[in-house]
Motif scaffolding. Sequence first.
Motif, PDB file in Angstrom:
ATOM      1  N   UNK A 340      93.171  80.574  64.880  1.00  0.00           N
ATOM      2  CA  UNK A 340      94.605  80.309  64.895  1.00  0.00           C
ATOM      3  C   UNK A 340      95.166  80.152  63.486  1.00  0.00           C
ATOM      4  N   UNK A 341      96.319  80.743  63.259  1.00  0.00           N
ATOM      5  CA  UNK A 341      97.079  80.517  62.032  1.00  0.00           C
ATOM      6  C   UNK A 341      98.299  79.642  62.281  1.00  0.00           C
ATOM      7  N   UNK A 342      98.784  79.616  63.532  1.00  0.00           N
ATOM      8  CA  UNK A 342      99.871  78.732  63.929  1.00  0.00           C
ATOM      9  C   UNK A 342      99.289  77.326  64.107  1.00  0.00           C
ATOM     10  N   UNK A 343      99.839  76.343  63.373  1.00  0.00           N
ATOM     11  CA  UNK A 343      99.235  75.012  63.381  1.00  0.00           C
ATOM     12  C   UNK A 343      99.384  74.318  64.732  1.00  0.00           C
ATOM     13  N   UNK A 344     100.461  74.615  65.462  1.00  0.00           N
ATOM     14  CA  UNK A 344     100.629  73.994  66.774  1.00  0.00           C
ATOM     15  C   UNK A 344      99.589  74.535  67.751  1.00  0.00           C
ATOM     16  N   UNK A 345      99.354  75.847  67.704  1.00  0.00           N
ATOM     17  CA  UNK A 345      98.301  76.411  68.558  1.00  0.00           C
ATOM     18  C   UNK A 345      96.922  75.921  68.114  1.00  0.00           C
ATOM     19  N   UNK A 389     103.072  64.615  63.394  1.00  0.00           N
ATOM     20  CA  UNK A 389     104.202  64.043  62.658  1.00  0.00           C
ATOM     21  C   UNK A 389     104.426  64.769  61.341  1.00  0.00           C
ATOM     22  N   UNK A 390     103.336  65.117  60.658  1.00  0.00           N
ATOM     23  CA  UNK A 390     103.457  65.882  59.416  1.00  0.00           C
ATOM     24  C   UNK A 390     104.068  67.250  59.698  1.00  0.00           C
ATOM     25  N   UNK A 391     103.650  67.876  60.786  1.00  0.00           N
ATOM     26  CA  UNK A 391     104.235  69.171  61.162  1.00  0.00           C
ATOM     27  C   UNK A 391     105.731  69.024  61.435  1.00  0.00           C
ATOM     28  N   UNK A 392     106.122  67.975  62.138  1.00  0.00           N
ATOM     29  CA  UNK A 392     107.529  67.765  62.458  1.00  0.00           C
ATOM     30  C   UNK A 392     108.366  67.563  61.205  1.00  0.00           C
ATOM     31  N   UNK A 403     105.094  76.070  60.649  1.00  0.00           N
ATOM     32  CA  UNK A 403     104.311  76.490  61.809  1.00  0.00           C
ATOM     33  C   UNK A 403     103.036  77.233  61.413  1.00  0.00           C
ATOM     34  N   UNK A 404     103.007  77.788  60.217  1.00  0.00           N
ATOM     35  CA  UNK A 404     101.845  78.538  59.756  1.00  0.00           C
ATOM     36  C   UNK A 404     101.031  77.710  58.762  1.00  0.00           C
ATOM     37  N   UNK A 405      99.730  77.952  58.733  1.00  0.00           N
ATOM     38  CA  UNK A 405      98.871  77.250  57.775  1.00  0.00           C
ATOM     39  C   UNK A 405      99.308  77.557  56.346  1.00  0.00           C
ATOM     40  N   UNK A 406      99.809  78.762  56.094  1.00  0.00           N
ATOM     41  CA  UNK A 406     100.235  79.148  54.749  1.00  0.00           C
ATOM     42  C   UNK A 406     101.403  78.297  54.264  1.00  0.00           C
ATOM     43  N   UNK A 407     102.193  77.765  55.209  1.00  0.00           N
ATOM     44  CA  UNK A 407     103.328  76.931  54.817  1.00  0.00           C
ATOM     45  C   UNK A 407     102.892  75.622  54.179  1.00  0.00           C
ATOM     46  N   UNK A 467      80.931  72.866  63.676  1.00  0.00           N
ATOM     47  CA  UNK A 467      81.947  73.899  63.884  1.00  0.00           C
ATOM     48  C   UNK A 467      83.348  73.311  63.747  1.00  0.00           C
ATOM     49  N   UNK A 468      83.525  72.075  64.222  1.00  0.00           N
ATOM     50  CA  UNK A 468      84.829  71.421  64.104  1.00  0.00           C
ATOM     51  C   UNK A 468      85.231  71.181  62.662  1.00  0.00           C
ATOM     52  N   UNK A 469      84.256  70.901  61.821  1.00  0.00           N
ATOM     53  CA  UNK A 469      84.554  70.727  60.388  1.00  0.00           C
ATOM     54  C   UNK A 469      85.176  71.992  59.822  1.00  0.00           C
ATOM     55  N   UNK A 470      84.644  73.160  60.209  1.00  0.00           N
ATOM     56  CA  UNK A 470      85.196  74.436  59.730  1.00  0.00           C
ATOM     57  C   UNK A 470      86.627  74.634  60.210  1.00  0.00           C
ATOM     58  N   UNK A 471      86.928  74.174  61.435  1.00  0.00           N
ATOM     59  CA  UNK A 471      88.283  74.320  61.976  1.00  0.00           C
ATOM     60  C   UNK A 471      89.296  73.604  61.096  1.00  0.00           C
ATOM     61  N   UNK A 472      89.008  72.355  60.784  1.00  0.00           N
ATOM     62  CA  UNK A 472      89.997  71.546  60.064  1.00  0.00           C
ATOM     63  C   UNK A 472      89.976  71.807  58.564  1.00  0.00           C
ATOM     64  N   UNK A 473      88.851  72.290  58.036  1.00  0.00           N
ATOM     65  CA  UNK A 473      88.814  72.611  56.609  1.00  0.00           C
ATOM     66  C   UNK A 473      89.724  73.786  56.268  1.00  0.00           C
ATOM     67  N   UNK A 474      89.947  74.709  57.209  1.00  0.00           N
ATOM     68  CA  UNK A 474      90.878  75.824  56.953  1.00  0.00           C
ATOM     69  C   UNK A 474      92.260  75.288  56.604  1.00  0.00           C
ATOM     70  N   UNK A 475      92.718  74.335  57.383  1.00  0.00           N
ATOM     71  CA  UNK A 475      94.038  73.738  57.146  1.00  0.00           C
ATOM     72  C   UNK A 475      93.990  72.833  55.920  1.00  0.00           C
ATOM     73  N   UNK A 476      92.915  72.092  55.772  1.00  0.00           N
ATOM     74  CA  UNK A 476      92.784  71.163  54.659  1.00  0.00           C
ATOM     75  C   UNK A 476      92.758  71.895  53.325  1.00  0.00           C
ATOM     76  N   UNK A 477      92.124  73.043  53.292  1.00  0.00           N
ATOM     77  CA  UNK A 477      92.058  73.823  52.057  1.00  0.00           C
ATOM     78  C   UNK A 477      93.449  74.233  51.596  1.00  0.00           C
TER      79      UNK A 477
END
Length: 534
Positions: A340-345, A389-392, A403-407, A467-477
Motif C-alpha cells: 500500500x502507498x495510501x496511508x489509510x489503506x 490523528x497525524x494523518x488528519x 493520503x500518500x506515503x510520499x506526502x 514482517x510487520x517491522x518492514x510494513x511500518x519502516x516504509x512509512x517511517x523512512x
Amino acid sequence: MKGLTIDYATLLPALVPVAGLVLVLVADLVNPRLRQLPYAIAGVAALGTAVATVPGLALGGGSTRETFCLTGGTSTRGALPSVEGLPQRCLWQADALGSTLQLAAAVAAVVCIALAWPRTRRRRPDDSTREPVEAVLLLAALAGTVVVAASRDVGTWLVALELATLPVIALVALSGRRSAVAGATQLLVTSLVSFALLVLGVALWFAGTGSPFLTPDAALSSGGAFAAPGTASVTISEASTAVVFPSVSGGVVALATVLIVAGVGFKLSLVPFHAWTPTAYAGSSVPVATFLATVSKVAALAALLVVLRAVAVLGTPAVLSIALLASLSMTLGNVMALRQDDVVRLLAWSTVAQAGWVVLPLVSISALGVGASATYLLTYVVATLVAFSVVAVTLRDGPGRGRSIKDYDGLWQRSPWRAGALVLALTSLAGLPPGVIGLVGKITALRPVVAEGWVWLAVVAAANAVLGVAVYLRWLRAVITERVPEIGPTAGGEDHAVAATTGRRPVVVAGLVLASAVLVVVSVQPDLLLRLLG
C-alpha cells in the motif's frame, strides 16, 4: 420492580453518552444552524463517560460493580413464577478489565470527535444536518460499546454489540461519496452475515446451557448432571443443569462458541472476514476511519471476551479456530500492507494484521490469555489513534496532501512534533523502541501461546513480527528522510500555511496532543496499563 435491583451509579458509563445524545437532539431542535455545538456536547459526553468508568478501575481480586440484578422473591397470584432459592443473577457486571475497555473506548471517542470538529464556526445551511447526525451516531456507538463490555446476558450482549456497529455504517456513508457508499454497503452486508452468525451462536448457547446468562455457571450447566428418566421432579439446585444431555450440550456450547468467534471476527477484521475493511476505511472520512479502527474494535473484543471468560471453565472450545484466524490475519494483513502507498489503506491492512495479534493470546482461554489480549488491544488502539490523528492534521495542510506515503517525506523538517508523534506510533505498532509499549504488548501476547505449547503458532507470530517491522519502516523512512526542496511560488510559504492551518484548527491538534500524551505515558510506564487491567 420487585426482584430487580438497579444501581444507577454503576450504569453511569452507559447513561452519560445516552444523555449526551439526547442533548444533541434537543440543541439541534432549539438552534439547528450551529455547527460546533453538537460536537462540543458529544465531546463533553465522551469525557463524562471516561470519568464515569474510574470507580471500576480500582476493582481487583475478581470484584465487580453490578446492577440489574435479579434477586429471590415470593411469587404472587397472577405474577411471574418466583425465583426464590436461585442465586442472584446480574445483567450488568463491570470489573477492572471491563472498565478499562470502557475507558479506552471513551478516550478514543473523544479523539475522534476532536478530529471531526467542523472546519468553520459559520452557521450551517438550513438543509444541512450532518453535524448533529454525526454526533448522535458517534455517541450511540459509544453507548453500545460501553454496554457490551459489561453485559452478562445474551439479549443485552447482542443488542449492545449491534448498537455499537450499526451507527458506524451510517457514519461511513454520511459523506455521500461513491467510495463511501461502496464501503458502507460492504460493511452493511458483512454486518448482516455477522449478525446471523451471532444469533445462531446465541441460540445454540441457550439450547446447550438452558440459560440466557453469559457466565461460567451457565457454561458449567452444559456438562452437569440431570434427573434420570422417570424422575418426577428435581430440586432447585439441579434445575440449572437439567437442560439437555451432557454429551450433547457440551458439543452444542462448543459450536456456539465457534459461531460467536466467527461473528465477532467480522467486526474485528479477522481473515477471512476482513474484506470490508480497506474499502470502508478508504471510503470514509479520517475521523470515521479512526472510530472504526479503535472504538469499534474495543466493542468487538469486549463482546468476545465476555463469551470466552464464560466458557473458560470448560477447557479449550474453539481454540484451534482462534489459532488459525490469528495466523491468517497476521500474515495476510502484513503482506497486503506492504503493497500500500495510501496511508489509510495501509492502516486498514494494519488493522487486519493487528487483529491477529489481539486474538493470538486467546488460544489460552484463561485469565492470562484474556489479560494479554486486552493489553495488546489497548496498545494497538492508542498507537492507531496517534497515527490517524497525524494523518488528519496533515490532510488539513492542504487539499489532497496526506493520503500518500510520499506526502510525509521530510515531515521531520516541516513539523518535528508531528513527526515525533508519528514515529512513536509506528514504532509502537512495529514493537520497536522508542515504542516500548508495543514491544511489551507483543511479549505479553506471546506468553500464553508459549505457555500452552503452541510452538508453530509462536513461530508464525515471530515471523510476522519481523514482517510487520518492514510494513511500518516504509512509512517511517519517509518521515525521517530529508526532503527534496520544491521549486515554485508555494514552496517558501508552505510553513506559514501549515502554521496558519494549525492555528485555525486548535481542536484537531488538541486531539492529536491527547492521543500522543497517552501513548507517551504508557510507553514510559507500561506497567500502568497492566495494572489497569487488574
